[in-house]
Design a protein around this motif. Structure first.
Motif, mmCIF file in Angstrom:
data_model
loop_
_atom_site.group_PDB
_atom_site.id
_atom_site.type_symbol
_atom_site.label_atom_id
_atom_site.label_comp_id
_atom_site.label_asym_id
_atom_site.label_seq_id
_atom_site.Cartn_x
_atom_site.Cartn_y
_atom_site.Cartn_z
ATOM 1 N N MET A 1 0.820 -1.210 0.000
ATOM 2 C CA MET A 1 0.000 0.000 0.000
ATOM 3 C C MET A 1 0.858 1.267 0.000
ATOM 4 O O MET A 1 0.467 2.302 -0.500
ATOM 5 N N ILE A 2 2.039 1.185 0.603
ATOM 6 C CA ILE A 2 2.973 2.319 0.594
ATOM 7 C C ILE A 2 3.841 2.212 -0.654
ATOM 8 O O ILE A 2 4.417 1.164 -0.934
ATOM 9 N N ARG A 3 3.929 3.306 -1.412
ATOM 10 C CA ARG A 3 4.644 3.250 -2.690
ATOM 11 C C ARG A 3 5.870 4.149 -2.703
ATOM 12 O O ARG A 3 5.844 5.273 -2.177
ATOM 13 N N PRO A 4 6.935 3.676 -3.341
ATOM 14 C CA PRO A 4 8.099 4.549 -3.545
ATOM 15 C C PRO A 4 7.704 5.738 -4.405
ATOM 16 O O PRO A 4 6.929 5.605 -5.362
ATOM 17 N N THR A 5 8.231 6.884 -4.062
ATOM 18 C CA THR A 5 7.890 8.142 -4.728
ATOM 19 C C THR A 5 9.161 8.967 -4.855
ATOM 20 O O THR A 5 10.039 8.891 -3.986
ATOM 21 N N VAL A 6 9.259 9.741 -5.911
ATOM 22 C CA VAL A 6 10.400 10.645 -6.062
ATOM 23 C C VAL A 6 10.035 11.971 -5.410
ATOM 24 O O VAL A 6 9.181 12.709 -5.908
ATOM 25 N N GLY A 7 10.651 12.238 -4.274
ATOM 26 C CA GLY A 7 10.407 13.511 -3.596
ATOM 27 C C GLY A 7 11.138 14.646 -4.281
ATOM 28 O O GLY A 7 12.167 14.439 -4.948
ATOM 29 N N ILE A 8 10.617 15.846 -4.116
ATOM 30 C CA ILE A 8 11.212 17.034 -4.735
ATOM 31 C C ILE A 8 11.327 18.150 -3.705
ATOM 32 O O ILE A 8 10.350 18.495 -3.035
ATOM 33 N N THR A 128 4.648 7.417 -0.432
ATOM 34 C CA THR A 128 3.299 7.955 -0.299
ATOM 35 C C THR A 128 2.310 6.823 -0.088
ATOM 36 O O THR A 128 2.551 5.676 -0.463
ATOM 37 N N ILE A 129 1.182 7.175 0.527
ATOM 38 C CA ILE A 129 0.056 6.261 0.675
ATOM 39 C C ILE A 129 -1.112 6.851 -0.104
ATOM 40 O O ILE A 129 -1.122 8.048 -0.417
ATOM 41 N N PRO A 130 -2.100 6.034 -0.458
ATOM 42 C CA PRO A 130 -3.216 6.554 -1.258
ATOM 43 C C PRO A 130 -3.926 7.715 -0.577
ATOM 44 O O PRO A 130 -3.992 7.795 0.653
ATOM 45 N N ASP A 131 -4.450 8.620 -1.394
ATOM 46 C CA ASP A 131 -5.308 9.687 -0.884
ATOM 47 C C ASP A 131 -6.429 9.065 -0.056
ATOM 48 O O ASP A 131 -6.902 7.958 -0.358
ATOM 49 N N ASN A 132 -6.870 9.739 0.998
ATOM 50 C CA ASN A 132 -7.855 9.138 1.900
ATOM 51 C C ASN A 132 -9.203 8.861 1.235
ATOM 52 O O ASN A 132 -10.024 8.123 1.772
ATOM 53 N N GLU A 156 0.441 8.882 7.609
ATOM 54 C CA GLU A 156 0.790 9.986 6.710
ATOM 55 C C GLU A 156 1.712 10.979 7.408
ATOM 56 O O GLU A 156 2.715 11.425 6.830
ATOM 57 N N GLU A 157 1.398 11.326 8.635
ATOM 58 C CA GLU A 157 2.217 12.289 9.373
ATOM 59 C C GLU A 157 3.614 11.737 9.644
ATOM 60 O O GLU A 157 4.608 12.468 9.571
ATOM 61 N N TYR A 158 3.697 10.449 9.941
ATOM 62 C CA TYR A 158 5.000 9.828 10.202
ATOM 63 C C TYR A 158 5.883 9.890 8.952
ATOM 64 O O TYR A 158 7.070 10.239 9.042
ATOM 65 N N ILE A 159 5.314 9.551 7.802
ATOM 66 C CA ILE A 159 6.081 9.563 6.554
ATOM 67 C C ILE A 159 6.613 10.967 6.277
ATOM 68 O O ILE A 159 7.790 11.145 5.933
ATOM 69 N N ILE A 160 5.757 11.963 6.423
ATOM 70 C CA ILE A 160 6.172 13.337 6.142
ATOM 71 C C ILE A 160 7.240 13.810 7.130
ATOM 72 O O ILE A 160 8.262 14.394 6.749
ATOM 73 N N GLU A 161 7.029 13.526 8.408
ATOM 74 C CA GLU A 161 7.980 13.988 9.426
ATOM 75 C C GLU A 161 9.340 13.313 9.287
ATOM 76 O O GLU A 161 10.387 13.928 9.509
ATOM 77 N N GLU A 162 9.341 12.032 8.900
ATOM 78 C CA GLU A 162 10.595 11.294 8.811
ATOM 79 C C GLU A 162 11.342 11.545 7.502
ATOM 80 O O GLU A 162 12.574 11.518 7.464
ATOM 81 N N LEU A 163 10.601 11.784 6.428
ATOM 82 C CA LEU A 163 11.238 11.830 5.118
ATOM 83 C C LEU A 163 11.174 13.184 4.418
ATOM 84 O O LEU A 163 11.926 13.432 3.483
ATOM 85 N N TYR A 164 10.274 14.042 4.842
ATOM 86 C CA TYR A 164 10.042 15.278 4.100
ATOM 87 C C TYR A 164 10.191 16.462 5.049
ATOM 88 O O TYR A 164 9.310 16.765 5.833
ATOM 89 N N TYR A 176 1.601 7.778 -5.083
ATOM 90 C CA TYR A 176 0.187 8.118 -4.973
ATOM 91 C C TYR A 176 0.030 9.631 -4.911
ATOM 92 O O TYR A 176 0.864 10.336 -4.329
ATOM 93 N N ASP A 177 -1.063 10.121 -5.503
ATOM 94 C CA ASP A 177 -1.308 11.559 -5.490
ATOM 95 C C ASP A 177 -1.564 12.055 -4.071
ATOM 96 O O ASP A 177 -2.242 11.417 -3.279
ATOM 97 N N ARG A 178 -1.002 13.207 -3.773
ATOM 98 C CA ARG A 178 -1.346 13.918 -2.532
ATOM 99 C C ARG A 178 -2.272 15.054 -2.949
ATOM 100 O O ARG A 178 -1.843 16.169 -3.236
#
Length: 265
Positions: A1-8, A128-132, A156-164, A176-178
């Motif tokens: 369910m969690i997908r690799p994404t290219v962050g910018i 990213t995880i799927p939009d809610n 979602e908050e954990y992913i953002i805080e740890e990686l972004y 996945y789209d945010r």
């Protein structure tokens, strides 16, 4: 369910300090020699960004993109309101494999205000995880009470805080789209079916068709106009552009078959 994404991430810069062909938002584009600047009704479109795929290939964990070449984004302005709005808006999402690039001057009839300051793009590993409201979460919402508050939001908050580090930026490639509103895969499908902007009654009537078609779409790229390191907001406000492509067209590298959506807060 969690997908690799290219962050910018972006960093303010200027063209003098950016090598030709580097990924960036704004500034003057680095284009193939014989490139013809896109126009709508004889007016030049606005250059927004270029993405060098060789720079991000190591973060494309699912190997979905070519490992070289550039994506370019050009957008038109709404004639009446002189802004970006995504409603029947002309755009050009272009892919070029050319390595013979030149920093290209703006057309003489492109107004200075219709250009954007330069921001250098840096890529990083993100997830990213799927939009809610994405169809992939329908069963989870049915099965578990308070699924959103007990699982989705903390994840979602954990992913953002740890990686972004900059959680306010909505730029990304793949994953996945945010979405700011409902998942944009429905809007991609609506556009293909000619239902984008249709009356709600017609939309509801065709919902099953929209839902099934949405499952064939992938997010290719999203570009955040509300990034403070750029001035895309002067025409795009707090909006984000989403560019989608069918899974089949992505596999075949048919980047001329992009669907675009625009959402605002």
């Amino acid at each position: 369910m969690i997908r690799p994404t290219v962050g910018i991430k972006t960093k303010p810069s200027n063209d003098e300090n950016v090598k030709v062909g580097k990924s960036k938002i704004g500034g003057k584009p680095d284009l193939p020699k014989d490139f013809e600047w896109p126009r709508v009704k004889e007016k030049p479109m606005l250059f927004c960004a270029q993405y060098n795929l060789s720079e991000l290939s190591k973060f494309d964990k699912e190997s979905m993109l070519p490992n070289k070449g550039l994506f370019y984004i050009f957008l038109s302005l709404d004639e009446k309101w002189n802004e970006f709005n995504g409603i029947n808006q002309e755009f050009r999402f272009l892919y070029s494999e050319s390595e013979n690039l030149n920093r290209t001057e703006f057309p003489n009839d492109l107004e200075e205000i219709q250009t954007f300051k330069t921001a250098l793009i840096e890529y990083f590993e993100f997830y990213t995880i799927p939009d809610n409201e994405n169809y992939k979460l329908f069963e989870f919402n049915k099965k578990y009470d308070d699924f959103y508050f007990n699982f989705y939001q903390p994840t979602e908050e954990y992913i953002i805080e740890e990686l972004y580090e900059d959680s306010n930026a909505m730029h990304q490639i793949l994953g996945y789209d945010r979405s700011i509103q409902s998942s944009v895969v429905y809007e991609f499908a609506s556009k293909e079916l000619g239902l984008y902007g249709a009356e709600s009654s017609e939309y509801k009537k065709k919902w099953n068709d929209i839902l099934e078609l949405s499952k064939t779409y992938e997010l290719l790229l999203q570009m955040d106009c509300d990034d403070s390191n750029t001035d895309l907001s002067k025409f795009g406000g707090s909006g984000t552009y989403y560019f989608g492509i069918s899974k089949t067209d992505l596999e075949r590298k048919h980047f001329d078959k992009i669907k675009m959506s625009f959402q605002m807060t």
